[in-house]
Scaffold this motif. Sequence first.
Motif, PDB file in Angstrom:
ATOM      1  N   GLY A  46      31.741  19.737  36.311  1.00 48.62           N
ATOM      2  CA  GLY A  46      32.586  19.935  37.584  1.00 48.62           C
ATOM      3  C   GLY A  46      32.957  19.744  38.464  1.00 48.62           C
ATOM      4  N   LEU A  47      31.108  20.682  38.909  1.00 47.21           N
ATOM      5  CA  LEU A  47      31.348  20.981  40.526  1.00 47.21           C
ATOM      6  C   LEU A  47      30.765  19.772  40.892  1.00 47.21           C
ATOM      7  N   LEU A  48      30.601  19.518  42.223  1.00 48.26           N
ATOM      8  CA  LEU A  48      30.448  18.573  43.132  1.00 48.26           C
ATOM      9  C   LEU A  48      28.972  19.290  43.649  1.00 48.26           C
ATOM     10  N   GLU A  49      27.905  18.671  43.937  1.00 47.80           N
ATOM     11  CA  GLU A  49      26.414  18.939  44.376  1.00 47.80           C
ATOM     12  C   GLU A  49      26.484  19.513  45.426  1.00 47.80           C
ATOM     13  N   GLU A  50      27.549  18.781  46.395  1.00 49.67           N
ATOM     14  CA  GLU A  50      27.926  19.391  48.186  1.00 49.67           C
ATOM     15  C   GLU A  50      28.917  20.342  48.121  1.00 49.67           C
ATOM     16  N   ARG A  51      29.932  21.244  47.046  1.00 44.68           N
ATOM     17  CA  ARG A  51      30.319  22.098  47.155  1.00 44.68           C
ATOM     18  C   ARG A  51      29.527  22.939  46.322  1.00 44.68           C
ATOM     19  N   ALA A  52      28.719  23.224  46.208  1.00 47.58           N
ATOM     20  CA  ALA A  52      28.036  24.388  45.073  1.00 47.58           C
ATOM     21  C   ALA A  52      27.674  25.661  46.392  1.00 47.58           C
ATOM     22  N   ASP A  53      26.827  25.296  47.759  1.00 48.80           N
ATOM     23  CA  ASP A  53      26.673  26.481  49.046  1.00 48.80           C
ATOM     24  C   ASP A  53      28.037  26.995  49.542  1.00 48.80           C
ATOM     25  N   VAL A  54      29.072  26.454  48.940  1.00 45.78           N
ATOM     26  CA  VAL A  54      30.388  27.042  49.353  1.00 45.78           C
ATOM     27  C   VAL A  54      31.540  27.941  48.453  1.00 45.78           C
ATOM     28  N   LEU A  55      31.122  27.441  47.174  1.00 43.58           N
ATOM     29  CA  LEU A  55      31.677  28.051  45.970  1.00 43.58           C
ATOM     30  C   LEU A  55      31.904  29.269  46.133  1.00 43.58           C
ATOM     31  N   VAL A  56      30.680  29.959  45.474  1.00 38.10           N
ATOM     32  CA  VAL A  56      31.147  30.904  45.350  1.00 38.10           C
ATOM     33  C   VAL A  56      31.674  32.093  46.596  1.00 38.10           C
ATOM     34  N   PRO A  57      31.599  31.898  47.770  1.00 42.66           N
ATOM     35  CA  PRO A  57      32.070  32.794  48.958  1.00 42.66           C
ATOM     36  C   PRO A  57      34.059  31.943  48.947  1.00 42.66           C
ATOM     37  N   GLY A  58      34.463  31.250  48.980  1.00 46.14           N
ATOM     38  CA  GLY A  58      35.705  30.673  48.553  1.00 46.14           C
ATOM     39  C   GLY A  58      35.908  31.422  47.535  1.00 46.14           C
ATOM     40  N   LEU A  59      35.256  31.647  46.349  1.00 44.64           N
ATOM     41  CA  LEU A  59      36.090  32.112  44.895  1.00 44.64           C
ATOM     42  C   LEU A  59      36.555  33.393  45.432  1.00 44.64           C
ATOM     43  N   ALA A  60      35.621  34.072  46.233  1.00 50.40           N
ATOM     44  CA  ALA A  60      35.558  35.852  46.803  1.00 50.40           C
ATOM     45  C   ALA A  60      37.425  35.994  47.817  1.00 50.40           C
ATOM     46  N   ILE A  61      36.999  35.078  47.588  1.00 48.20           N
ATOM     47  CA  ILE A  61      38.503  35.013  48.905  1.00 48.20           C
ATOM     48  C   ILE A  61      39.491  34.406  47.841  1.00 48.20           C
ATOM     49  N   LEU A  62      39.425  33.987  46.785  1.00 46.21           N
ATOM     50  CA  LEU A  62      40.684  33.199  46.447  1.00 46.21           C
ATOM     51  C   LEU A  62      40.239  34.782  45.574  1.00 46.21           C
ATOM     52  N   LEU A  63      39.827  35.180  44.809  1.00 45.04           N
ATOM     53  CA  LEU A  63      40.158  36.358  44.017  1.00 45.04           C
ATOM     54  C   LEU A  63      40.617  37.645  44.437  1.00 45.04           C
ATOM     55  N   ALA A  64      40.377  37.690  45.866  1.00 49.58           N
ATOM     56  CA  ALA A  64      41.382  38.274  46.930  1.00 49.58           C
ATOM     57  C   ALA A  64      42.167  37.986  47.323  1.00 49.58           C
ATOM     58  N   LEU A  65      43.264  36.296  47.244  1.00 45.74           N
ATOM     59  CA  LEU A  65      44.766  36.180  47.087  1.00 45.74           C
ATOM     60  C   LEU A  65      44.996  36.663  46.127  1.00 45.74           C
ATOM     61  N   PHE A  66      44.928  36.647  44.544  1.00 45.57           N
ATOM     62  CA  PHE A  66      45.215  36.371  43.281  1.00 45.57           C
ATOM     63  C   PHE A  66      45.859  38.282  43.577  1.00 45.57           C
ATOM     64  N   HIS A  67      44.432  39.647  44.061  1.00 45.25           N
ATOM     65  CA  HIS A  67      44.805  40.283  44.283  1.00 45.25           C
ATOM     66  C   HIS A  67      45.976  41.120  44.917  1.00 45.25           C
TER      67      HIS A  67
END
Length: 504
Positions: A263-284
Amino acid sequence: MFSQPSSSNGFREFAAIDLGSNSFHMIVARIVNGSIQVLSRIKRRVRLADGLDEHRILSQEAIQRGVDCLALFGDRLQGFSPENVRVVGTYTLRRALNNADFLAQAAKVFPFPIQIISGQDEARLIYAGVSHTQPEKGRKFVIDIGGGSTEMTIGDDFDPLRAESRHMGCVSFAKRFFSNGALTESRFRAAYQLAMEKLEDLEAEYRELGWEHVLGSSGTIKTVSKVLMANGYRDGLITEPRLKAIIANCLKFNSLSAIQLKGLLEERADVLVPGLAILLALFHTFKLRSMRYSDGALREGVMYGLEQRFQVGDIRQRTAEALAQQFNIDKAQANRVEETALALFEQVEDWQNRQQTKELKAMLKWASLLHEIGLVINHNNVHKHSAYIIANSTLAGFDSEQQHLLSVLMYFHQKGFKRTEIKRINRYKNRDILSLLRIFRLAVLLNRARQATIRPKEMQLSVADNDWKLQFEPDFLTQNPLVFADLEEEKKLLAQIDCGLQAV
């Protein structure tokens, strides 16, 4: 000159463009039976934020990528009139100290004005886009993780209550914490920790306001939702356990570009993890239980704002009226100045950019309302005080260039000035700024007595290039020597900048 396109049924077409830090997006749509019907969407990955260095200078390579994309968009918009196209620049263009270079180069290939909006205005527009496109009613918490910034807004139905923006995005965090794409758990934790720190001051107030629904928009949240659905979570809901599972899978890889998830597009791979760090911080930080993806975001908010019937109120008018109330503006005097200013405005036809006359007229109204705001400091040099307050206030709905024009009108509405003192404003022609300023100065001058009975009953303005002639009813100037003296002084001041004024 551009003519307005329409379908065979005569529907009005609009275009909204979002110049994001990661991608540029354009929507073209029309209104059919009271609703917006999208005709086309174009997205181009420009990666503007990649070109912003530590000194906040945008590289020429990044500028060229953006300009090339706008040239493409411009081809699609041939035939559109400017009032039906709105273009907004976000985080990277806000931050870039040389954003004027981008605007100047863009203007050569793209014939529509570009507004660089504040973070709070971006958050409000995102909220509007989500509210107009999603079914949830009541209090909503809307979150958008972009390439350079993250916007967070809580509101009731269509009305935002609190909107904030933070300098953290998937592209900027990729550059800062994952240089050369290297991926380790320690790098992820560092990115997560900084995001937590940037959100810390919002926790108490946001949790006190509360919410019934949490909606997320833009690339990172869209990608997470798609990955979840591709891996069997058909509801697409983002929860903390699901989010942690995706993070754990990503951390199995040694580089951002190597990440492979269903489900992950190749063009999004190199910015997914930085975005996940922000998203996890928002959840917490906000102790979120779940989040649903919204396909409405900034450009949809811009789109709905283009059509009057969808607007829930003019944000700029509300901002101006709130300031007037806060600073105890004399509304009667403001109304007198506005009435005179608009009467003069209607008699000026020689505008260099005729497409902007409606906007210039609106700016004149708000300037009339707020020009005495500096009285709260001191009557002496009130023009300087008013300009300072306007230039340094957060004016919801006004972009930086509109705010600058307002402060210019404030600063130079009395006493002498030089043409060189009026700094260039990219969106407006210098001659139009000067004409607007001359109108405003005359409106203030003619109402200096602060009495409606002293204003002229008749007032004709003739404009021939820089020479203006103002004609009143017979004997008006004879009966009002102070007005005559003020006009004579204005004539001398204008002569210093090669502008003529005759009053009879």
